[in-house]
Scaffold this motif. Structure first.
Motif: not given
Length: 170
Positions: A82-84, A86-87, A122, A137, A139, A144
Motif C-alpha cells: 500500500s501507499t502507507s 511504501v511511506s 518514492r 518502489s 508500480n 505497488t
C-alpha cells in the motif's frame, strides 16, 4: 562524459561511491555542511547513473544469452504494498532487509528490473558504516512494489558475472 567500461569496472566504481557516500553521510570525514551536501549529491547522481547503465546493459545481455542469469539474492522484495507501507518503509527502514514480513528474497535479475523501473520520487536509502541499502518502489500493473537492494551485495553479484563491456552508454 561516460566512457565505455566493463560490468566489473562499473561495480568497482559503485563500491567506491557507496563507501564515499557512507563516510560522508555518517560524517566520518568531519566536513562542513556545504561540502558534505555537495559530495552526497554528486556521489548519488553518479551512483544512479551507473546503476541504470548496469541494469539496462546486464538485462539486455541476459536476454540475448550473452551472459548467464544467476540466482543470487541482493535484497528483498514486497510485490504488493500500500501507499502507507511504501511511506513507512521509506521513513523507518532498518536493516537487515532479509526476513522482513511480507518480503521475499530479491534476486539479481529482478533487482535490475526494479532499478530500471523505480519511481525516483518514492525512493530512499539506509546507510551506516557497513550497510548501504536502496529502498525503491514503483508500480507493476495495478500493484505497488517495494524493493530493498543491498549495494554491496549487488556489486558482488555483478562482479561474479562474466566481465564484458557495457552495451548501453545512456
Amino acid at each position: 562524459m561516460w566512457k565505455r567500461r566493463t560490468f566489473h569496472e562499473c561495480a568497482e566504481e559503485l563500491e567506491v561511491l557507496s563507501q564515499d557516500f557512507r563516510d560522508v553521510y555518517i560524517n566520518g570525514l568531519n566536513l562542513d555542511q556545504q561540502n558534505r551536501q555537495k559530495i552526497l549529491q554528486e556521489s548519488s547522481e553518479r551512483g544512479i547513473e551507473i546503476l541504470r547503465v548496469l541494469a539496462l546493459s546486464i538485462r539486455s545481455e541476459q536476454d540475448f544469452g550473452a551472459i548467464p542469469s544467476i540466482r543470487v539474492t541482493v535484497g528483498a522484495l514486497k510485490r504488493s504494498a500500500s501507499t502507507s507501507e511504501v511511506s513507512a518503509t521509506l521513513s523507518s527502514y532498518q536493516p537487515p532487509c532479509s526476513g522482513r514480513t511480507g518480503f521475499e528474497p530479491l534476486l539479481l535479475r529482478e533487482a535490475l528490473n526494479k532499478i530500471a523501473h523505480a519511481d525516483p520520487y518514492r525512493a530512499g536509502f539506509f546507510a551506516d558504516n557497513t550497510v548501504h541499502d536502496l529502498i525503491l518502489s514503483g508500480n507493476q500493473g495495478s500493484n505497488t512494489w517495494i524493493a530493498i537492494v543491498s549495494l554491496p551485495d549487488l556489486c558482488r553479484a555483478i562482479k561474479s558475472l562474466p566481465d564484458q563491456n557495457v552495451q548501453s552508454v545512456r
